[in-house]
Write a protein that holds these residues in place. Structure first.
Motif, PDB file in Angstrom:
ATOM      1  N   ASP A 365       0.835  -1.200   0.000  1.00 40.10           N
ATOM      2  CA  ASP A 365       0.000   0.000   0.000  1.00 40.10           C
ATOM      3  C   ASP A 365       0.874   1.256   0.000  1.00 40.10           C
ATOM      4  OD1 ASP A 365      -2.258   1.668   0.316  1.00 40.10           O
ATOM      5  OD2 ASP A 365      -2.057   1.635   2.502  1.00 40.10           O
ATOM      6  N   LEU A 366       1.932   1.248   0.823  1.00 40.63           N
ATOM      7  CA  LEU A 366       2.832   2.404   0.913  1.00 40.63           C
ATOM      8  C   LEU A 366       3.468   2.696  -0.449  1.00 40.63           C
ATOM      9  CD1 LEU A 366       4.569   4.308   2.981  1.00 40.63           C
ATOM     10  CD2 LEU A 366       6.320   2.599   2.602  1.00 40.63           C
ATOM     11  N   LEU A 367       4.041   1.661  -1.062  1.00 42.69           N
ATOM     12  CA  LEU A 367       4.779   1.859  -2.317  1.00 42.69           C
ATOM     13  C   LEU A 367       3.870   2.415  -3.411  1.00 42.69           C
ATOM     14  CD1 LEU A 367       6.810  -1.469  -2.393  1.00 42.69           C
ATOM     15  CD2 LEU A 367       7.662   0.810  -1.821  1.00 42.69           C
ATOM     16  N   VAL A 368       2.672   1.852  -3.501  1.00 43.49           N
ATOM     17  CA  VAL A 368       1.772   2.235  -4.579  1.00 43.49           C
ATOM     18  C   VAL A 368       1.109   3.585  -4.277  1.00 43.49           C
ATOM     19  CG1 VAL A 368      -0.330   1.563  -5.818  1.00 43.49           C
ATOM     20  CG2 VAL A 368       1.392  -0.162  -5.221  1.00 43.49           C
ATOM     21  N   ASP A 369       0.634   3.740  -3.051  1.00 41.50           N
ATOM     22  CA  ASP A 369      -0.102   4.964  -2.704  1.00 41.50           C
ATOM     23  C   ASP A 369       0.786   6.203  -2.776  1.00 41.50           C
ATOM     24  OD1 ASP A 369      -2.457   6.385  -1.575  1.00 41.50           O
ATOM     25  OD2 ASP A 369      -1.113   6.694   0.138  1.00 41.50           O
ATOM     26  N   VAL A 370       2.043   6.064  -2.346  1.00 45.59           N
ATOM     27  CA  VAL A 370       2.933   7.233  -2.380  1.00 45.59           C
ATOM     28  C   VAL A 370       3.198   7.647  -3.832  1.00 45.59           C
ATOM     29  CG1 VAL A 370       5.303   7.978  -1.918  1.00 45.59           C
ATOM     30  CG2 VAL A 370       3.964   6.933  -0.114  1.00 45.59           C
ATOM     31  N   ALA A 371       3.431   6.665  -4.691  1.00 44.30           N
ATOM     32  CA  ALA A 371       3.654   6.981  -6.111  1.00 44.30           C
ATOM     33  C   ALA A 371       2.404   7.651  -6.687  1.00 44.30           C
ATOM     34  CB  ALA A 371       3.989   5.720  -6.884  1.00 44.30           C
ATOM     35  N   GLN A 372       1.238   7.113  -6.306  1.00 43.12           N
ATOM     36  CA  GLN A 372      -0.030   7.671  -6.795  1.00 43.12           C
ATOM     37  C   GLN A 372      -0.188   9.124  -6.337  1.00 43.12           C
ATOM     38  OE1 GLN A 372      -2.413   5.422  -8.532  1.00 43.12           O
ATOM     39  NE2 GLN A 372      -2.919   7.474  -9.240  1.00 43.12           N
ATOM     40  N   ARG A 373       0.156   9.382  -5.071  1.00 40.42           N
ATOM     41  CA  ARG A 373       0.018  10.751  -4.552  1.00 40.42           C
ATOM     42  C   ARG A 373       0.906  11.723  -5.328  1.00 40.42           C
ATOM     43  NH1 ARG A 373      -2.428  11.248   0.640  1.00 40.42           N
ATOM     44  NH2 ARG A 373      -3.155   9.198   1.265  1.00 40.42           N
ATOM     45  N   VAL A 374       2.124  11.297  -5.612  1.00 42.99           N
ATOM     46  CA  VAL A 374       3.027  12.187  -6.360  1.00 42.99           C
ATOM     47  C   VAL A 374       2.457  12.431  -7.759  1.00 42.99           C
ATOM     48  CG1 VAL A 374       5.325  12.392  -7.395  1.00 42.99           C
ATOM     49  CG2 VAL A 374       5.086  11.494  -5.073  1.00 42.99           C
ATOM     50  N   MET A 375       1.981  11.345  -8.407  1.00 36.31           N
ATOM     51  CA  MET A 375       1.527  11.481  -9.789  1.00 36.31           C
ATOM     52  C   MET A 375       0.185  12.209  -9.888  1.00 36.31           C
ATOM     53  SD  MET A 375       4.165  10.382 -11.053  1.00 36.31           S
ATOM     54  CE  MET A 375       3.859  10.564 -12.794  1.00 36.31           C
ATOM     55  N   ASP A 376      -0.589  12.219  -8.806  1.00 33.05           N
ATOM     56  CA  ASP A 376      -1.858  12.961  -8.808  1.00 33.05           C
ATOM     57  C   ASP A 376      -1.656  14.418  -8.399  1.00 33.05           C
ATOM     58  OD1 ASP A 376      -3.188  10.706  -9.528  1.00 33.05           O
ATOM     59  OD2 ASP A 376      -4.012  10.261  -7.533  1.00 33.05           O
ATOM     60  N   GLY A 377      -0.498  14.759  -7.894  1.00 33.60           N
ATOM     61  CA  GLY A 377      -0.267  16.096  -7.350  1.00 33.60           C
ATOM     62  C   GLY A 377       0.212  17.079  -8.405  1.00 33.60           C
ATOM     63  N   PRO A 378       0.329  18.342  -8.011  1.00 32.31           N
ATOM     64  CA  PRO A 378       0.699  19.385  -8.978  1.00 32.31           C
ATOM     65  C   PRO A 378       2.149  19.278  -9.459  1.00 32.31           C
ATOM     66  CG  PRO A 378       0.596  20.270  -6.752  1.00 32.31           C
ATOM     67  CD  PRO A 378       0.092  18.867  -6.668  1.00 32.31           C
ATOM     68  N   ASN A 379       2.944  18.432  -8.819  1.00 29.83           N
ATOM     69  CA  ASN A 379       4.355  18.342  -9.217  1.00 29.83           C
ATOM     70  C   ASN A 379       4.691  17.089 -10.009  1.00 29.83           C
ATOM     71  OD1 ASN A 379       5.407  20.807  -7.950  1.00 29.83           O
ATOM     72  ND2 ASN A 379       4.609  19.839  -6.100  1.00 29.83           N
ATOM     73  N   ALA A 380       3.645  16.402 -10.502  1.00 31.28           N
ATOM     74  CA  ALA A 380       3.866  15.175 -11.288  1.00 31.28           C
ATOM     75  C   ALA A 380       4.752  15.473 -12.498  1.00 31.28           C
ATOM     76  CB  ALA A 380       2.537  14.600 -11.735  1.00 31.28           C
ATOM     77  N   TYR A 381       4.741  16.749 -12.955  1.00 28.71           N
ATOM     78  CA  TYR A 381       5.555  17.097 -14.127  1.00 28.71           C
ATOM     79  C   TYR A 381       7.038  16.769 -13.898  1.00 28.71           C
ATOM     80  CZ  TYR A 381       7.452  21.281 -11.875  1.00 28.71           C
ATOM     81  OH  TYR A 381       8.124  22.121 -11.028  1.00 28.71           O
ATOM     82  N   LEU A 382       7.461  16.823 -12.632  1.00 31.99           N
ATOM     83  CA  LEU A 382       8.877  16.528 -12.351  1.00 31.99           C
ATOM     84  C   LEU A 382       9.201  15.091 -12.738  1.00 31.99           C
ATOM     85  CD1 LEU A 382       9.059  18.262  -8.854  1.00 31.99           C
ATOM     86  CD2 LEU A 382      10.281  19.003 -10.915  1.00 31.99           C
ATOM     87  N   VAL A 383       8.297  14.162 -12.421  1.00 28.33           N
ATOM     88  CA  VAL A 383       8.507  12.754 -12.782  1.00 28.33           C
ATOM     89  C   VAL A 383       8.414  12.602 -14.296  1.00 28.33           C
ATOM     90  CG1 VAL A 383       7.740  10.377 -12.430  1.00 28.33           C
ATOM     91  CG2 VAL A 383       7.517  12.043 -10.572  1.00 28.33           C
ATOM     92  N   HIS A 384       7.423  13.256 -14.906  1.00 28.98           N
ATOM     93  CA  HIS A 384       7.291  13.154 -16.364  1.00 28.98           C
ATOM     94  C   HIS A 384       8.561  13.627 -17.058  1.00 28.98           C
ATOM     95  CE1 HIS A 384       3.197  11.987 -16.052  1.00 28.98           C
ATOM     96  NE2 HIS A 384       2.791  13.131 -15.544  1.00 28.98           N
ATOM     97  N   GLU A 385       9.162  14.704 -16.524  1.00 30.53           N
ATOM     98  CA  GLU A 385      10.356  15.242 -17.184  1.00 30.53           C
ATOM     99  C   GLU A 385      11.603  14.400 -16.900  1.00 30.53           C
ATOM    100  OE1 GLU A 385      10.712  19.448 -16.328  1.00 30.53           O
ATOM    101  OE2 GLU A 385       8.681  19.817 -17.074  1.00 30.53           O
ATOM    102  N   LEU A 386      11.713  13.908 -15.666  1.00 25.66           N
ATOM    103  CA  LEU A 386      12.917  13.143 -15.311  1.00 25.66           C
ATOM    104  C   LEU A 386      12.833  11.699 -15.798  1.00 25.66           C
ATOM    105  CD1 LEU A 386      13.276  14.467 -11.660  1.00 25.66           C
ATOM    106  CD2 LEU A 386      14.993  14.780 -13.445  1.00 25.66           C
ATOM    107  N   ASN A 387      11.633  11.154 -15.787  1.00 23.71           N
ATOM    108  CA  ASN A 387      11.462   9.728 -16.105  1.00 23.71           C
ATOM    109  C   ASN A 387      10.147   9.523 -16.859  1.00 23.71           C
ATOM    110  OD1 ASN A 387      11.386   6.967 -16.154  1.00 23.71           O
ATOM    111  ND2 ASN A 387      11.062   6.710 -13.945  1.00 23.71           N
ATOM    112  N   PRO A 388      10.145   9.887 -18.151  1.00 22.59           N
ATOM    113  CA  PRO A 388       8.889   9.856 -18.905  1.00 22.59           C
ATOM    114  C   PRO A 388       8.224   8.477 -18.909  1.00 22.59           C
ATOM    115  CG  PRO A 388      10.664  10.842 -20.201  1.00 22.59           C
ATOM    116  CD  PRO A 388      11.292  10.306 -18.958  1.00 22.59           C
ATOM    117  N   GLY A 389       8.991   7.418 -18.711  1.00 21.71           N
ATOM    118  CA  GLY A 389       8.392   6.081 -18.770  1.00 21.71           C
ATOM    119  C   GLY A 389       7.854   5.595 -17.428  1.00 21.71           C
TER     120      GLY A 389
END
Ligand code: 4AD
Length: 564
Positions: A365-389
């Motif tokens: 739950d921790l591993l998945v939920d934390v990733a989900q929170r980052v990707m649902d948040g306003p800073n998801a662009y950082l992940v898209h830019e650093l790691n598009p895949g």
């Protein structure tokens, strides 16, 4: 000339494996990394150059081999290229200097002032640039990039930590002494209006600041930080100049994501009803074995920097219920690997009245939920830019018993360096573990390690076949393995029996009296519980798809490096 110096000049040594062009001196004990460096330091003038044999040498073949003819041919070519480059560079420097001197002479006496008839400027941060178009603003920041076009036009990319903005300075604004000597990384205050760009012109966010007045706050040497750090800098220089490096786009993005990620962890725990604890990091107990302890003198007593907050978290559960900590942990790891730091941020959780299955589902739950929170948040662009895949892992995460991992290694011919197989009871080191994880290509929960290779506190799996056979004893333990990174979580259920724990201390050569506050928990209302630790930098390495864990912390600490 001393004998030693004569010897040094007589031959130069190159080791691709352990040498350094920055800190090496070309001696046998402190070799250079590249033959090119040796060529500059004397090879060209006939000093003998020796290169370390790729396999380290043996009885037949000495470790140091004279540089081969083909390598000499190659290095001579590179050397000539270097000379040409240096010549060109010097020429350009000369021209630049002449131009600067001329411009400077003309600039003296030119003074600009703010036009008081313009509306008063509103101070903003660059994150608000889009929302503040077409009004007069003032913005403080650093000159991230600078381009001059003729005498009357300068393009500045301004950076203020919240964003970037292209800014245009024209005419008189480009003529002052400050303007002609302006260099990247200077701090400035720019006044003007942010205008959407007409069709055909492009800039990030589709707008630029048309500057009407500006002030220099703090200057920077000609060339900005280029003389300190540039694309050709080696690893050691980059690490020495880390305070400059973090101003760069990629490192600052990773550091920003790190903050976002830390917050997502905290929010996850709060949403699940955990309480945060901040345990001490100066301790007198060990958690993960004596070999990685940093010792310190604590007012005359021996103490250590903590390896894990686990024991304190266990003690907090009866007081606060499920708890978590996000704190520094320390490991005196002797090896330089892509995933080890000497100081790292440890995200640890401890939960009461759960069983092993529930522990695994909480980690999942921790591993998945934390990733989900980052990707649902306003800073998801950082992940898209650093790691598009990047993909959030899907539940259920693959599970595999340690004993099956040993079988897997055999079936896939993953062996030790000497060609033999790993056998049950042996620790699976980083390399084979990574090979297996990368081959499988998805996150793995590796379960139930033998007690002999795990920490003293882990709960044992009852051994139905032979309860007396310690060599077969398994633990209710888990390591989470991620492709490209390896282990990011280590966790287990904890021993609950007082006597059993005392025996474990004995077997591990630990003095139980130092742990009275830990064993007391088994005396006063013992309870089933378990927890885990996750390396924040390792999670970030995975999420941002970095090659090296060092990219994921502001000032990395590892063997031989405690600065800046
Ligand atoms: O597996 P470890 O050693 O487990 C513990 O410390 C437990 N006491 C934690 C607990 O149960 N509360 O370390 C846990 C995690 C590893 O999986 C890894 O992600 C990280 O901490 N870690 C390191 N990260 C960077 N550099 C190092 N040298 C690390 N050592 C461990």
């Amino acid at each position: 000339m001393t004998e030693q110096l004569e010897k040094k000049l007589a031959s130069l040594y190159v080791s691709e494996k352990s040498g350094s062009d920055e800190s090496g001196d070309g001696s046998e004990g402190n070799p250079f990394k590249t033959a090119l460096k040796a060529w500059h330091q004397g090879g060209e003038n006939g000093t003998a150059v020796f290169v370390e044999a790729a396999d380290g040498g043996d009885a037949q073949k000495p470790k140091w081999q004279p540089i081969s003819d083909s390598a000499v041919k190659k290095v001579k070519k590179l050397y000539q290229q270097d000379l040409k480059k240096a010549e060109k560079h010097a020429e350009k420097e000369k021209e630049d200097l002449a131009r600067r001197e001329k411009n400077l002479e003309e600039a003296k006496g030119i003074v600009i002032s703010e036009d008081k008839s313009l509306p008063a400027a509103k101070q903003i941060k660059l994150r608000d640039a889009k929302a503040t178009r077409d009004v007069r603003v003032k913005i403080f920041g650093w000159v991230h990039r600078l381009r001059r076009q003729g005498k009357n036009l300068m393009f500045v990319v301004l950076r203020d930590g919240t964003g970037f903005l292209q800014c245009v300075l024209t005419d008189q604004l480009c003529h002052t002494v400050e303007a002609v000597t302006l260099a990247t990384e200077s701090s400035v205050c720019l006044y003007g209006v942010i205008k959407a760009l007409p069709d055909g012109k492009t800039a990030p966010d589709g707008h630029e600041l048309v500057v009407d007045y500006w002030e220099l706050i703090g200057s920077s040497p000609a060339g900005g930080t280029d003389n300190v750090l540039n694309e050709e800098s080696g690893v050691d220089v980059m690490l020495d100049q880390r305070h400059i490096g973090i101003r760069g786009e990629t490192l600052s993005k990773i550091l920003k994501l790190r903050g976002v990620l830390t917050q997502a962890f905290r929010e996850h725990y709060i949403a699940r009803g955990y309480n945060e604890v901040t345990p001490p990091t100066m301790v007198q107990t060990q958690v993960e074995g004596g070999s990685t302890l940093f010792k310190l003198d604590y007012f005359g007593e021996e103490a250590y920097l903590t390896q894990s907050s686990q024991l304190y978290l266990e003690s907090a559960v009866p007081a606060l219920g499920d708890v978590f900590a996000i704190a520094q942990s320390y490991r005196a790891e002797q090896s330089r690997t892509r995933r080890h730091l000497a100081e790292y941020t440890h995200v640890e959780g401890e939960c009461g009245f759960i069983d092993f299955e529930e522990l695994l589902s909480r980690i999942e739950d921790l591993l998945v939920d934390v990733a989900q929170r980052v990707m649902d948040g306003p800073n998801a662009y950082l992940v898209h830019e650093l790691n598009p895949g990047f993909k959030i892992p899907k539940k259920p995460i693959k599970r595999m018993d340690y004993s099956d991992a040993i079988k897997y290694l055999k079936e896939h011919n993953i062996t030790k360096d000497d060609g033999t197989f790993y056998e049950f009871g042996e620790d699976i080191p980083e390399k084979p573990e990574r090979t297996m994880t990368d081959q499988i290509g998805e996150p793995i929960f590796l379960l139930r390690f033998p007690a002999g290779i795990k920490s003293f506190y882990m709960k044992r799996v009852p051994n139905p076949t032979d309860p007396q056979d310690k060599s077969k004893e398994l633990t209710e333990s888990v390591d989470v393995l991620m492709p490209n990174v390896g282990e990011i979580v280590g966790g287990s259920m904890r021993m609950t029996g007082y006597e059993e724990l005392l025996d474990a201390f004995k077997e591990n050569g630990l003095k139980p009296e130092h742990y009275y506050w830990y064993t007391d928990q088994r005396k006063f209302g013992t309870f089933p519980h378990g927890g885990y630790g996750l390396g924040l930098e390792r999670y970030l390495t995975w999420m941002a798809n970095r090659d090296h864990i060092r990219e994921c912390t502001i000032y990395p600490r590892f063997v031989d490096r405690c600065k800046p």
